[in-house]
Design a protein around this motif. Structure first.
Motif, PDB file in Angstrom:
ATOM      1  N   THR A   1       7.613  -4.243   3.248  1.00 40.23           N
ATOM      2  CA  THR A   1       7.023  -4.110   0.947  1.00 40.23           C
ATOM      3  C   THR A   1       5.866  -3.049   1.555  1.00 40.23           C
ATOM      4  O   THR A   1       4.678  -3.710   2.425  1.00 40.23           O
ATOM      5  CB  THR A   1       6.325  -5.230   1.022  1.00 40.23           C
ATOM      6  N   PRO A   2       5.834  -1.665   1.831  1.00 38.42           N
ATOM      7  CA  PRO A   2       4.452  -1.507   2.068  1.00 38.42           C
ATOM      8  C   PRO A   2       3.557  -1.297   1.254  1.00 38.42           C
ATOM      9  O   PRO A   2       2.648  -0.824   1.603  1.00 38.42           O
ATOM     10  CB  PRO A   2       5.035   0.918   1.901  1.00 38.42           C
ATOM     11  N   ALA A   3       3.610  -1.766  -0.042  1.00 43.63           N
ATOM     12  CA  ALA A   3       2.803  -2.054  -1.130  1.00 43.63           C
ATOM     13  C   ALA A   3       1.454  -2.772  -0.737  1.00 43.63           C
ATOM     14  O   ALA A   3       0.740  -3.205  -0.316  1.00 43.63           O
ATOM     15  CB  ALA A   3       2.729  -1.877  -2.099  1.00 43.63           C
ATOM     16  N   ALA A   4       2.502  -3.472   0.344  1.00 45.05           N
ATOM     17  CA  ALA A   4       1.372  -4.977   0.993  1.00 45.05           C
ATOM     18  C   ALA A   4       0.374  -4.376   1.877  1.00 45.05           C
ATOM     19  O   ALA A   4      -0.550  -5.300   2.195  1.00 45.05           O
ATOM     20  CB  ALA A   4       2.384  -5.973   1.641  1.00 45.05           C
ATOM     21  N   PHE A   5       0.509  -3.383   2.104  1.00 47.85           N
ATOM     22  CA  PHE A   5      -0.602  -2.714   3.121  1.00 47.85           C
ATOM     23  C   PHE A   5      -1.803  -2.277   1.839  1.00 47.85           C
ATOM     24  O   PHE A   5      -3.085  -3.178   2.038  1.00 47.85           O
ATOM     25  CB  PHE A   5      -0.335  -0.887   3.389  1.00 47.85           C
ATOM     26  N   PRO A   6      -2.262  -1.894   0.904  1.00 52.73           N
ATOM     27  CA  PRO A   6      -2.859  -1.258   0.428  1.00 52.73           C
ATOM     28  C   PRO A   6      -3.433  -3.026  -0.555  1.00 52.73           C
ATOM     29  O   PRO A   6      -4.450  -3.071  -0.641  1.00 52.73           O
ATOM     30  CB  PRO A   6      -1.959  -0.667  -1.091  1.00 52.73           C
ATOM     31  N   LEU A   7      -2.601  -3.885  -0.527  1.00 52.92           N
ATOM     32  CA  LEU A   7      -3.026  -5.150  -1.049  1.00 52.92           C
ATOM     33  C   LEU A   7      -3.653  -5.968   0.062  1.00 52.92           C
ATOM     34  O   LEU A   7      -4.799  -7.360  -0.688  1.00 52.92           O
ATOM     35  CB  LEU A   7      -1.346  -5.833  -1.575  1.00 52.92           C
ATOM     36  N   ALA A   8      -3.118  -5.458   0.489  1.00 55.96           N
ATOM     37  CA  ALA A   8      -4.291  -6.797   1.778  1.00 55.96           C
ATOM     38  C   ALA A   8      -5.035  -5.417   1.944  1.00 55.96           C
ATOM     39  O   ALA A   8      -6.271  -6.022   2.203  1.00 55.96           O
ATOM     40  CB  ALA A   8      -3.558  -6.619   3.385  1.00 55.96           C
ATOM     41  N   GLY A   9      -5.322  -4.543   1.769  1.00 60.06           N
ATOM     42  CA  GLY A   9      -6.743  -4.092   1.507  1.00 60.06           C
ATOM     43  C   GLY A   9      -7.917  -4.079   0.512  1.00 60.06           C
ATOM     44  O   GLY A   9      -8.953  -4.650   1.078  1.00 60.06           O
TER      45      GLY A   9
ATOM     46  N   ILE B   1       5.863   5.331  -3.551  1.00 58.51           N
ATOM     47  CA  ILE B   1       4.980   5.451  -5.538  1.00 58.51           C
ATOM     48  C   ILE B   1       4.642   3.638  -6.270  1.00 58.51           C
ATOM     49  O   ILE B   1       3.187   3.993  -6.490  1.00 58.51           O
ATOM     50  CB  ILE B   1       6.104   4.949  -6.539  1.00 58.51           C
ATOM     51  N   VAL B   2       4.838   3.020  -5.113  1.00 54.27           N
ATOM     52  CA  VAL B   2       4.686   0.999  -5.526  1.00 54.27           C
ATOM     53  C   VAL B   2       3.316   1.285  -4.552  1.00 54.27           C
ATOM     54  O   VAL B   2       2.357   0.404  -5.694  1.00 54.27           O
ATOM     55  CB  VAL B   2       5.826   0.294  -5.465  1.00 54.27           C
TER      56      VAL B   2
ATOM     57  N   ALA C   1       4.590   5.026   6.932  1.00 56.73           N
ATOM     58  CA  ALA C   1       5.411   4.370   6.759  1.00 56.73           C
ATOM     59  C   ALA C   1       6.746   4.459   5.840  1.00 56.73           C
ATOM     60  O   ALA C   1       7.921   3.866   6.193  1.00 56.73           O
ATOM     61  CB  ALA C   1       5.050   2.493   6.394  1.00 56.73           C
ATOM     62  N   CYS C   2       5.913   5.240   4.609  1.00 53.93           N
ATOM     63  CA  CYS C   2       7.303   5.812   4.099  1.00 53.93           C
ATOM     64  C   CYS C   2       7.628   7.216   4.017  1.00 53.93           C
ATOM     65  O   CYS C   2       8.602   7.689   3.344  1.00 53.93           O
ATOM     66  CB  CYS C   2       5.899   6.139   2.101  1.00 53.93           C
ATOM     67  N   LEU C   3       6.671   8.057   4.030  1.00 54.74           N
ATOM     68  CA  LEU C   3       7.073   9.839   4.618  1.00 54.74           C
ATOM     69  C   LEU C   3       6.978  10.194   6.378  1.00 54.74           C
ATOM     70  O   LEU C   3       7.286  10.429   6.456  1.00 54.74           O
ATOM     71  CB  LEU C   3       6.407  10.070   4.591  1.00 54.74           C
ATOM     72  N   GLY C   4       7.019   9.085   7.329  1.00 50.98           N
ATOM     73  CA  GLY C   4       6.589   8.916   8.227  1.00 50.98           C
ATOM     74  C   GLY C   4       7.222   8.791   9.171  1.00 50.98           C
ATOM     75  O   GLY C   4       8.872   8.851   8.398  1.00 50.98           O
ATOM     76  N   ARG C   5       7.498  10.083  10.068  1.00 47.20           N
ATOM     77  CA  ARG C   5       9.306   9.884  11.269  1.00 47.20           C
ATOM     78  C   ARG C   5       9.154   9.926  12.939  1.00 47.20           C
ATOM     79  O   ARG C   5       8.190   9.536  13.090  1.00 47.20           O
ATOM     80  CB  ARG C   5      10.084  11.279  11.149  1.00 47.20           C
ATOM     81  N   PRO C   6       9.797   8.194  13.283  1.00 49.53           N
ATOM     82  CA  PRO C   6       9.280   7.603  14.581  1.00 49.53           C
ATOM     83  C   PRO C   6       9.476   7.815  15.244  1.00 49.53           C
ATOM     84  O   PRO C   6      10.562   8.981  15.799  1.00 49.53           O
ATOM     85  CB  PRO C   6       9.659   5.836  14.059  1.00 49.53           C
ATOM     86  N   SER C   7       8.680   7.946  16.579  1.00 45.25           N
ATOM     87  CA  SER C   7       8.752   8.924  17.698  1.00 45.25           C
ATOM     88  C   SER C   7       9.192   8.071  18.700  1.00 45.25           C
ATOM     89  O   SER C   7      10.631   9.254  19.369  1.00 45.25           O
ATOM     90  CB  SER C   7       7.369   9.551  18.515  1.00 45.25           C
TER      91      SER C   7
ATOM     92  N   LEU D   1       1.355   3.558  -4.137  1.00 46.74           N
ATOM     93  CA  LEU D   1      -0.051   4.040  -4.504  1.00 46.74           C
ATOM     94  C   LEU D   1      -0.567   3.457  -6.075  1.00 46.74           C
ATOM     95  O   LEU D   1      -1.803   3.610  -6.587  1.00 46.74           O
ATOM     96  CB  LEU D   1       1.013   5.516  -5.124  1.00 46.74           C
ATOM     97  N   ALA D   2       0.166   2.706  -6.608  1.00 49.68           N
ATOM     98  CA  ALA D   2       0.292   2.172  -8.098  1.00 49.68           C
ATOM     99  C   ALA D   2      -0.420   0.960  -7.997  1.00 49.68           C
ATOM    100  O   ALA D   2      -2.127   0.417  -8.135  1.00 49.68           O
ATOM    101  CB  ALA D   2       1.311   1.369  -8.557  1.00 49.68           C
ATOM    102  N   ALA D   3      -0.553  -0.239  -6.814  1.00 49.09           N
ATOM    103  CA  ALA D   3      -1.525  -1.142  -6.048  1.00 49.09           C
ATOM    104  C   ALA D   3      -2.290  -0.538  -5.295  1.00 49.09           C
ATOM    105  O   ALA D   3      -3.301  -1.418  -5.901  1.00 49.09           O
ATOM    106  CB  ALA D   3      -0.386  -1.531  -4.906  1.00 49.09           C
ATOM    107  N   ALA D   4      -2.815   0.395  -5.628  1.00 45.57           N
ATOM    108  CA  ALA D   4      -4.286   1.319  -4.792  1.00 45.57           C
ATOM    109  C   ALA D   4      -5.048   1.300  -6.348  1.00 45.57           C
ATOM    110  O   ALA D   4      -6.129   1.673  -5.935  1.00 45.57           O
ATOM    111  CB  ALA D   4      -4.407   1.739  -3.415  1.00 45.57           C
ATOM    112  N   LEU D   5      -4.192   1.526  -6.996  1.00 45.22           N
ATOM    113  CA  LEU D   5      -4.937   2.078  -8.428  1.00 45.22           C
ATOM    114  C   LEU D   5      -6.176   1.865  -8.988  1.00 45.22           C
ATOM    115  O   LEU D   5      -7.534   2.071  -8.872  1.00 45.22           O
ATOM    116  CB  LEU D   5      -4.048   2.316  -9.578  1.00 45.22           C
ATOM    117  N   PRO D   6      -5.898   0.134  -9.341  1.00 44.08           N
ATOM    118  CA  PRO D   6      -7.311  -0.516  -9.918  1.00 44.08           C
ATOM    119  C   PRO D   6      -8.560  -0.251  -8.554  1.00 44.08           C
ATOM    120  O   PRO D   6      -9.824  -0.046  -9.487  1.00 44.08           O
ATOM    121  CB  PRO D   6      -6.981  -1.505  -9.292  1.00 44.08           C
ATOM    122  N   ALA D   7      -8.759  -0.243  -7.466  1.00 46.14           N
ATOM    123  CA  ALA D   7      -9.520   0.194  -6.550  1.00 46.14           C
ATOM    124  C   ALA D   7     -10.511   1.800  -6.756  1.00 46.14           C
ATOM    125  O   ALA D   7     -11.731   2.128  -6.954  1.00 46.14           O
ATOM    126  CB  ALA D   7      -9.252   0.192  -5.171  1.00 46.14           C
ATOM    127  N   ALA D   8      -9.938   2.389  -7.189  1.00 48.69           N
ATOM    128  CA  ALA D   8      -9.795   4.046  -7.102  1.00 48.69           C
ATOM    129  C   ALA D   8     -10.073   4.014  -8.583  1.00 48.69           C
ATOM    130  O   ALA D   8     -10.977   5.024  -8.588  1.00 48.69           O
ATOM    131  CB  ALA D   8      -8.629   4.438  -7.179  1.00 48.69           C
TER     132      ALA D   8
END
Length: 267
Positions: A31-39, A179-180, A155-161, A182-189
Protein backbone atom coordinates in the motif's frame (compact mmCIF):
# COMPACT_ATOMS: atom_id res chain seq x y z
CA UNK A 1 -6.51 -2.76 5.84
CA UNK A 2 -5.44 0.89 5.43
CA UNK A 3 -4.97 1.39 9.17
CA UNK A 4 -2.94 -1.81 9.34
CA UNK A 5 -0.78 -0.56 6.45
CA UNK A 6 -0.24 2.78 8.19
CA UNK A 7 0.74 0.99 11.38
CA UNK A 8 3.25 -1.04 9.38
CA UNK A 9 4.54 2.16 7.77
CA UNK A 10 4.98 3.87 11.14
CA UNK A 11 6.74 0.81 12.47
CA UNK A 12 9.31 1.11 9.69
CA UNK A 13 9.45 4.88 9.15
CA UNK A 14 9.50 5.99 12.77
CA UNK A 15 10.44 5.03 16.31
CA UNK A 16 6.86 5.26 17.53
CA UNK A 17 5.81 2.30 19.71
CA UNK A 18 3.23 0.90 17.30
CA UNK A 19 4.58 -2.63 17.38
CA UNK A 20 5.72 -4.83 14.52
CA UNK A 21 3.80 -7.66 12.94
CA UNK A 22 4.05 -9.59 9.69
CA UNK A 23 0.47 -8.65 8.82
CA UNK A 24 1.17 -4.93 9.21
CA UNK A 25 4.40 -5.21 7.22
CA UNK A 26 2.73 -7.00 4.32
CA UNK A 27 -0.09 -4.46 4.28
CA UNK A 28 2.45 -1.63 4.27
CA UNK A 29 4.61 -2.86 1.38
CA UNK A 30 1.49 -3.44 -0.71
CA UNK A 31 0.00 0.00 0.00
CA UNK A 32 2.19 2.90 -1.19
CA UNK A 33 -0.43 5.38 0.06
CA UNK A 34 0.60 4.33 3.57
CA UNK A 35 3.80 6.35 3.11
CA UNK A 36 2.14 9.81 2.94
CA UNK A 37 -0.54 8.77 5.44
CA UNK A 38 2.21 7.96 7.94
CA UNK A 39 3.73 11.31 7.02
CA UNK A 40 0.77 13.07 8.61
CA UNK A 41 1.50 11.39 11.95
CA UNK A 42 5.24 11.98 11.81
CA UNK A 43 4.81 15.52 10.50
CA UNK A 44 2.36 16.46 13.24
CA UNK A 45 4.82 15.36 15.90
CA UNK A 46 7.97 16.98 14.50
CA UNK A 47 6.04 20.21 13.82
CA UNK A 48 5.13 20.71 17.50
CA UNK A 49 8.15 22.95 18.30
CA UNK A 50 6.91 25.48 15.75
CA UNK A 51 3.85 26.19 17.85
CA UNK A 52 6.31 28.26 19.87
CA UNK A 53 7.44 30.26 16.83
CA UNK A 54 7.38 33.93 17.79
CA UNK A 55 7.43 33.10 21.49
CA UNK A 56 10.91 31.57 21.60
CA UNK A 57 14.01 32.60 19.62
CA UNK A 58 14.15 31.04 16.16
CA UNK A 59 17.39 29.10 16.87
CA UNK A 60 15.75 27.46 19.91
CA UNK A 61 12.71 26.42 17.86
CA UNK A 62 14.92 25.16 15.02
CA UNK A 63 17.08 23.12 17.41
CA UNK A 64 13.98 21.60 19.02
CA UNK A 65 12.72 20.66 15.56
CA UNK A 66 15.98 18.94 14.61
CA UNK A 67 15.90 17.04 17.88
CA UNK A 68 12.31 15.98 17.34
CA UNK A 69 13.13 14.67 13.86
CA UNK A 70 15.80 12.41 15.30
CA UNK A 71 13.64 11.31 18.22
CA UNK A 72 10.61 10.50 16.07
CA UNK A 73 12.24 9.08 12.93
CA UNK A 74 15.57 7.67 14.15
CA UNK A 75 18.62 7.34 11.92
CA UNK A 76 17.62 4.68 9.38
CA UNK A 77 16.90 7.18 6.62
CA UNK A 78 20.06 9.17 7.36
CA UNK A 79 22.01 5.93 7.04
CA UNK A 80 20.55 5.49 3.54
CA UNK A 81 21.60 9.02 2.64
CA UNK A 82 25.13 8.32 3.91
CA UNK A 83 25.41 5.13 1.86
CA UNK A 84 24.17 6.91 -1.24
CA UNK A 85 26.69 9.70 -0.64
CA UNK A 86 29.54 7.20 -0.57
CA UNK A 87 28.26 5.53 -3.75
CA UNK A 88 28.00 8.87 -5.53
CA UNK A 89 31.73 9.58 -5.25
CA UNK A 90 32.90 6.13 -6.37
CA UNK A 91 34.32 5.73 -9.88
CA UNK A 92 33.11 2.39 -11.12
CA UNK A 93 30.20 0.41 -12.48
CA UNK A 94 26.84 -0.02 -10.67
CA UNK A 95 27.97 -3.25 -9.01
CA UNK A 96 31.05 -1.56 -7.53
CA UNK A 97 28.93 1.32 -6.26
CA UNK A 98 26.49 -1.09 -4.61
CA UNK A 99 29.42 -2.84 -2.93
CA UNK A 100 30.48 0.49 -1.43
CA UNK A 101 26.95 1.05 -0.14
CA UNK A 102 27.12 -2.27 1.72
CA UNK A 103 30.46 -1.36 3.30
CA UNK A 104 30.06 -0.22 6.92
CA UNK A 105 32.98 2.20 6.62
CA UNK A 106 31.90 5.85 6.53
CA UNK A 107 33.57 7.66 3.64
CA UNK A 108 33.95 11.28 2.64
CA UNK A 109 30.87 11.05 0.41
CA UNK A 110 28.74 10.04 3.38
CA UNK A 111 30.11 12.84 5.56
CA UNK A 112 29.55 15.41 2.83
CA UNK A 113 26.01 14.22 2.10
CA UNK A 114 24.95 14.10 5.75
CA UNK A 115 26.63 17.40 6.60
CA UNK A 116 25.13 19.24 3.64
CA UNK A 117 21.60 17.98 4.23
CA UNK A 118 21.77 18.62 7.98
CA UNK A 119 23.00 22.17 7.39
CA UNK A 120 20.28 22.74 4.80
CA UNK A 121 17.64 21.39 7.19
CA UNK A 122 18.87 23.59 10.05
CA UNK A 123 18.81 26.70 7.85
CA UNK A 124 15.34 25.79 6.59
CA UNK A 125 14.12 25.33 10.17
CA UNK A 126 15.42 28.79 11.06
CA UNK A 127 13.52 30.26 8.12
CA UNK A 128 10.33 28.38 8.99
CA UNK A 129 10.57 29.57 12.60
CA UNK A 130 10.16 33.12 11.27
CA UNK A 131 6.69 32.33 9.89
CA UNK A 132 3.43 32.60 11.85
CA UNK A 133 3.03 29.51 14.04
CA UNK A 134 0.16 27.89 12.11
CA UNK A 135 1.91 28.58 8.82
CA UNK A 136 5.11 27.03 10.14
CA UNK A 137 3.30 23.93 11.41
CA UNK A 138 1.42 23.54 8.12
CA UNK A 139 4.63 23.81 6.09
CA UNK A 140 6.54 21.32 8.25
CA UNK A 141 3.63 18.88 8.01
CA UNK A 142 3.50 19.30 4.23
CA UNK A 143 7.26 18.76 3.94
CA UNK A 144 7.04 15.52 5.91
CA UNK A 145 4.12 14.27 3.82
CA UNK A 146 6.10 15.24 0.73
CA UNK A 147 9.12 13.30 2.00
CA UNK A 148 7.00 10.20 2.43
CA UNK A 149 5.36 10.80 -0.96
CA UNK A 150 8.85 10.72 -2.47
CA UNK A 151 9.26 7.22 -1.07
CA UNK A 152 5.84 6.22 -2.42
CA UNK A 153 6.89 7.51 -5.85
CA UNK A 154 9.97 5.29 -5.81
CA UNK A 155 7.80 2.35 -4.74
CA UNK A 156 5.44 2.91 -7.67
CA UNK A 157 7.80 3.99 -10.45
CA UNK A 158 11.23 2.72 -9.45
CA UNK A 159 13.14 -0.27 -10.75
CA UNK A 160 14.86 -2.36 -8.07
CA UNK A 161 18.63 -2.72 -8.31
CA UNK A 162 18.79 -5.96 -6.34
CA UNK A 163 16.90 -8.05 -3.83
CA UNK A 164 16.21 -6.24 -0.59
CA UNK A 165 13.87 -3.65 0.85
CA UNK A 166 13.69 -1.72 -2.41
CA UNK A 167 12.62 -4.77 -4.40
CA UNK A 168 10.15 -5.82 -1.69
CA UNK A 169 8.36 -2.47 -1.79
CA UNK A 170 8.55 -1.93 -5.55
CA UNK A 171 7.42 -5.37 -6.73
CA UNK A 172 3.66 -5.48 -7.16
CA UNK A 173 3.19 -1.71 -7.16
CA UNK A 174 2.79 0.54 -10.18
CA UNK A 175 1.65 3.95 -11.48
CA UNK A 176 -1.99 3.39 -10.52
CA UNK A 177 -0.94 3.04 -6.89
CA UNK A 178 0.83 6.39 -7.12
CA UNK A 179 -2.47 8.08 -7.95
CA UNK A 180 -3.90 6.90 -4.63
CA UNK A 181 -0.76 8.07 -2.82
CA UNK A 182 -1.06 11.51 -4.44
CA UNK A 183 -4.68 11.71 -3.36
CA UNK A 184 -3.68 10.83 0.19
CA UNK A 185 -1.17 13.70 0.20
CA UNK A 186 -3.62 16.25 -1.23
CA UNK A 187 -4.99 17.60 2.09
CA UNK A 188 -1.48 18.55 3.22
CA UNK A 189 -0.86 20.30 -0.10
CA UNK A 190 -3.94 22.55 -0.02
CA UNK A 191 -3.73 23.84 3.57
CA UNK A 192 -1.82 26.98 2.60
CA UNK A 193 -1.40 27.21 -1.18
CA UNK A 194 1.07 27.66 -2.80
CA UNK A 195 3.64 27.08 -0.04
CA UNK A 196 2.32 23.71 1.14
CA UNK A 197 1.58 22.58 -2.41
CA UNK A 198 5.17 23.27 -3.42
CA UNK A 199 6.44 21.39 -0.36
CA UNK A 200 4.35 18.29 -1.10
CA UNK A 201 5.11 18.27 -4.84
CA UNK A 202 8.83 18.47 -4.11
CA UNK A 203 8.59 14.82 -3.07
CA UNK A 204 7.59 13.15 -6.35
CA UNK A 205 9.71 15.53 -8.42
CA UNK A 206 12.83 14.82 -6.40
CA UNK A 207 12.05 11.09 -6.41
CA UNK A 208 11.86 11.06 -10.21
CA UNK A 209 15.27 12.69 -10.46
CA UNK A 210 16.76 10.37 -7.86
CA UNK A 211 15.26 7.32 -9.57
CA UNK A 212 16.84 8.32 -12.89
CA UNK A 213 20.21 8.86 -11.22
CA UNK A 214 19.95 5.52 -9.41
CA UNK A 215 19.12 3.69 -12.65
CA UNK A 216 22.26 5.07 -14.28
CA UNK A 217 24.66 4.84 -11.34
CA UNK A 218 23.38 1.94 -9.28
CA UNK A 219 21.42 -0.17 -11.74
CA UNK A 220 18.13 0.72 -10.03
CA UNK A 221 16.56 1.78 -6.76
CA UNK A 222 17.65 0.27 -3.45
CA UNK A 223 16.47 0.65 0.12
CA UNK A 224 19.14 3.30 0.65
CA UNK A 225 17.58 5.37 -2.12
CA UNK A 226 14.30 5.37 -0.20
CA UNK A 227 16.00 6.73 2.90
CA UNK A 228 17.92 9.32 0.92
CA UNK A 229 14.75 10.45 -0.85
CA UNK A 230 13.10 11.05 2.52
CA UNK A 231 15.99 13.09 3.96
CA UNK A 232 16.62 15.12 0.80
CA UNK A 233 12.96 15.90 0.26
CA UNK A 234 12.39 17.12 3.82
CA UNK A 235 15.16 19.73 3.53
CA UNK A 236 14.42 20.79 -0.05
CA UNK A 237 10.66 20.95 0.55
CA UNK A 238 11.05 23.30 3.51
CA UNK A 239 13.27 25.67 1.52
CA UNK A 240 10.92 25.55 -1.46
CA UNK A 241 7.89 26.15 0.75
CA UNK A 242 9.47 29.13 2.52
CA UNK A 243 10.49 30.58 -0.84
CA UNK A 244 6.93 30.19 -2.16
CA UNK A 245 5.53 31.81 0.99
CA UNK A 246 7.96 34.75 0.67
CA UNK A 247 7.30 35.30 -3.03
CA UNK A 248 3.59 34.66 -3.30
CA UNK A 249 2.12 34.69 0.19
CA UNK A 250 -0.53 32.09 0.93
CA UNK A 251 -4.22 31.33 0.62
CA UNK A 252 -5.58 29.29 3.52
CA UNK A 253 -8.04 26.53 2.75
CA UNK A 254 -9.01 26.16 6.41
CA UNK A 255 -10.41 28.83 8.73
CA UNK A 256 -7.48 30.82 10.04
CA UNK A 257 -7.76 32.75 13.26
CA UNK A 258 -5.24 35.40 14.22
CA UNK A 259 -5.47 34.82 17.95
CA UNK A 260 -3.62 38.04 18.75
CA UNK A 261 -6.07 40.15 16.79
CA UNK A 262 -9.00 38.23 18.27
CA UNK A 263 -7.80 38.83 21.83
CA UNK A 264 -7.27 42.52 21.13
CA UNK A 265 -10.76 42.80 19.58
CA UNK A 266 -12.46 41.10 22.53
CA UNK A 267 -10.66 43.30 25.00
Amino acid sequence: MVLTAVRGALGFLSRLPVGHSERAWEAFVGTPAAFPLAGYVVGSLVALPFLAAGLLPAPVVAAAYLGSVVLVTGVNHADGLADLGDAAVVHGDPAERRDVMRDTTVGVGAVLALGTVLLALALAALAVAGLPPLAAVSLVLAAEVGAKLAMATLACLGRPSHEGFGATVINGNGPRHLIVALAAALPAAVVAVPATAVAVLTGPLLALGLSGWADRRLGGVSGDAFGAANELTRAVALHAGVAAWSLFGSVWSIPFVDWGVLAWTLS
